[in-house]
Design a protein around this motif. Structure first.
Motif, mmCIF file in Angstrom:
data_model
loop_
_atom_site.group_PDB
_atom_site.id
_atom_site.type_symbol
_atom_site.label_atom_id
_atom_site.label_comp_id
_atom_site.label_asym_id
_atom_site.label_seq_id
_atom_site.Cartn_x
_atom_site.Cartn_y
_atom_site.Cartn_z
ATOM 1 N N HIS A 593 0.854 -1.214 0.000
ATOM 2 C CA HIS A 593 0.000 0.000 0.000
ATOM 3 C C HIS A 593 0.876 1.245 0.000
ATOM 4 O O HIS A 593 1.087 1.854 1.051
ATOM 5 N N ASP A 595 0.177 4.040 -0.674
ATOM 6 C CA ASP A 595 -0.569 5.227 -0.223
ATOM 7 C C ASP A 595 -0.722 5.269 1.296
ATOM 8 O O ASP A 595 -1.316 6.197 1.840
ATOM 9 N N VAL A 639 -7.272 5.083 3.978
ATOM 10 C CA VAL A 639 -6.022 4.454 3.517
ATOM 11 C C VAL A 639 -5.415 3.805 4.758
ATOM 12 O O VAL A 639 -5.775 4.176 5.878
#
Ligand code: PLP
Length: 677
Positions: A593, A595, A639
């Motif tokens: 991930h 982000d 996120v």
């Protein structure tokens, strides 16, 4: 990771390279048992005897006893046991021994604890009496003169571990002589070793404990001096080691290392001179004065070790100072190492009668006689960096130009909380549930920001906010609504507004304040992003808020930071999945991930002194006080969030809060930055 600058030498020191080498040699080449009669044992015995001879020379032990042991706490026990056993015998023989066990009010805790313990165990029933100190931290010699005729044992220290204050040992000795006192006298010499010359046999001191780890030897090795003719009872019996004074096979690696340190002291040229140490102290003090306006030194330099600076800063707590120093890689302490983990103010400073704010703000910075120019220069530079960060974050030197951030701010966590809602554009704010303990902080903050306080509001039935309302310059109001516009109106705050709703709670009317974006002059339940709910339980909010409204209580002891109607109970731990990430797991998460956000939940001044992102991820600073304000934004576009702080405590609580609120991808960096190095 910022390289460490270790300024906590009074807690413990690093180990002298020569001491490490000596310990390794003792383990590799000279590993015999000094009690064995074969050659390997004889070699170890030679090492032990050589170390003792050196200690005897260096400390001026004369014909007295000098035994190796595990450290000063053991030495203190042995000294107290020895004196108290002798007192018991003398009393049983019909002698008047006095009634008091007198100890300095600023002694290390090991001293009064040992006195109380052995007094009880030996059934002596003597009275423990604190000898007060003056505002300089030095013993009250007049009081001592009055106590001496009744004193059976006297315990004082050569130098204090928290303040560095030097006792007037010569003055105490004169008093003991003048009063012809038969009291046994222990002087805790732990912080004196290596800082000034000792000549023990020439003094009237009966017992003097020492500790290796305060002077570049490892932990677990110490020494006890006992004056020739002073009573002695072993604390540990068994195989008869140390001339039957302290049984147990000797810690030969420790002895060898301590011997290397004593050799460096004896030969000179390794440790700095007193004058050089005084110059280092001046330079550190000058940096502290520049960095921290109003800094006060809690011990007069002329009466203290040049290696210890104990100081306080108006408006800052020890914890805040500790945190910013630690973030800058500067290791200091907020008192003695044994009590640093506890929140209580220092009993040493309290005994000196320093004002409460100074005791609550105290920091001990201590270095060792091995310090050099370069290390002191680096320390000064870091101290000034800490000052700059504290100024930038608004914690010191408020000047009306500090930034105001939009949103909700929480003061206090784990107990009573106050809440502030800010509007940056108009530099205005509202204070909800102002707890008395946060009033100074709130006033300093709004002054620093040049903020107008529009209203001071309470949620509790019948609370009177006249005092905080006036203190924060709110023009009008009464009871719990200072600055509230009208009975049923909304209070506008930039694009948001607050709505006041009264809830019947057990027959009393409690106020709830809803915060959100109004629609056509109204703030319906569906628009409430935050609700300040005082002491109401979620079940009492039926119909007032929606499932995801963040509930901000007047105490967050049960639900840290905030909760919601949808939130799970704190004990359930929220949604499933591992909460704590170690370095490898974090790396995996960041790969999967990109982000993901790394959220630094330390205070902004800690963040500002510089942080290297763990694993190089994208870092944002959201101090815990701003967590509740930030959560709605994260909820809107989730996120993965990895919270981190210094030790993992604060970040765990933040991640748990998000999980309870149903945010599945919230984690914390296990062990914090301390372990991410
Ligand atoms: N006395 C003083 C003044 C100290 O500073 C300390 C250590 O903090 C002790 C005694 C206890 O020493 P040790 O850690 O060797 O048991």
């Amino acid at each position: 990771m910022t390289p460490e600058i270790y300024l906590d030498g009074n807690a413990t020191s690093p180990v002298l390279p020569a001491a490490i080498a000596a310990a390794v040699r003792a383990m590799e080449d000279c590993y015999g048992n000094p009690s064995s009669s074969h050659s390997t044992g004889l070699q170890a015995k030679a090492l032990l005897d050589g170390a003792r001879r050196r200690a005897v020379r260096l400390l001026g032990v004369g014909q007295g006893r000098l035994m190796f042991n595990s450290g000063a706490t053991e030495g203190i026990q042995t000294a107290v046991l020895s004196a108290l056993c002798a007192l018991r015998e003398r009393r049983q023989a019909g002698e008047a021994i006095g009634t008091l066990l007198v100890y300095g009010a600023t002694e290390h805790k090991a001293v009064p604890e040992a006195l109380a313990h052995w007094n009880r165990l030996l059934g002596l029933d003597l009275e423990l009496r604190k000898l007060q100190v003056d505002s300089d931290g030095r013993h009250d010699l007049q009081a001592l003169r009055a106590l001496l005729p009744h004193t059976a044992m006297l315990c004082t220290m050569a130098a204090n571990n928290e303040t560095g204050v030097l006792s007037d040992i010569a003055g105490i000795e004169v008093l003991l002589d003048e009063c012809a006192s038969p009291a046994y006298w222990m002087v805790d010499c732990v912080q004196a070793l290596g800082k000034f010359r000792l000549s023990l046999a020439r003094s009237r001191i009966d017992y003097a404990p020492f500790s290796g780890h305060k002077l570049y030897a490892p932990k677990g090795i110490g020494m006890l001096y006992v004056r020739e003719g002073a009573p002695f009872t072993p604390l540990i019996v068994g195989g008869g080691q140390e001339a039957a004074q302290r049984s147990g096979t000797e810690n030969m690696a420790g002895v060898a290392a301590l011997d290397a340190v004593l050799a460096a002291l004896e030969q000179g040229g390794v440790f700095r001179s007193h004058d050089a140490l005084c110059t280092f102290r001046e330079r550190l003090a000058a940096s502290l004065r520049r960095a921290l306006p109003g800094v006060v030194f809690n011990a007069a330099f002329e009466h203290s070790l040049p290696t210890t600076l104990n100081f306080s800063v108006p408006g800052l707590s020890s914890k805040e100072l500790m945190d910013v120093f630690d973030a800058a890689g500067v290791r200091v302490s907020s008192g003695s190492a044994c009590s640093a983990a506890k929140a209580a103010p220092s009993y040493v400073l309290q005994a000196m009668g320093v004002p409460d704010w100074r005791a609550a703000s105290a920091i001990r910075l201590s270095f060792g006689p091995l310090a050099d120019e370069a290390a002191i220069a680096r320390a000064c530079e870091r101290i000034e960096r800490c000052g700059a960060a504290l100024r930038a974050s608004g914690l010191i030197a408020p000047d009306g130009s500090l930034p105001v951030q939009d949103g909700v701010q929480q003061l206090g966590s784990g107990g009573a909380c106050s809440w502030l809602v800010h509007d940056a554009a108009s530099r205005s704010c509202v204070v909800i549930d102002p707890q008395p303990e946060f009033m100074d902080r709130i006033a300093a903050q709004v002054r620093g920001q040049g903020c107008t306080v529009l209203a001071v509001l309470g949620t509790a039935p019948g609370v009177d906010l006249a005092a905080p309302g006036r203190a924060l310059n709110v023009a009008y109001g009464a009871g719990d609504t200072f600055g509230w516009p009208a009975a049923d109106g909304l209070l506008a705050l930039g694009g948001q507004a607050l709505r006041r709703v009264l809830v019947d709670a057990d027959g009393a009317q409690q106020a709830v304040y809803l915060l959100g974006r109004p629609d056509a002059g109204a703030l319906p339940q569906s628009a409430a992003r935050h609700a300040f709910i005082g002491t109401l339980a979620p079940r009492q909010l039926d119909g007032l808020v929606h499932g995801d409204t963040l509930l901000c209580a007047a105490s967050d002891a049960q639900q840290p930071f905030c909760s919601s109607l949808h939130a799970s109970a704190p004990e359930s731990g929220g949604s499933q999945g591992e909460l704590h990430l170690d370095a490898a797991a974090l790396q995996g998460l960041l790969r999967a991930h990109p982000d993901a956000l790394l959220v630094d939940v330390r205070e902004s001044h800690e963040h500002l002194v510089g942080v290297q992102a763990p694993q190089g991820g994208k870092v944002v600073s959201v101090p815990l006080g701003q967590l509740a304000g930030q959560i709605p934004e994260w909820m809107a576009a989730p996120v993965p969030l990895v919270f981190f702080c210094r030790s993992g405590n604060r970040s765990t609580r933040a991640a748990q809060c998000l999980r309870r609120l149903g945010y599945a991808q919230a984690y914390d960096l296990a062990g914090g930055l301390a372990l991410a190095a």
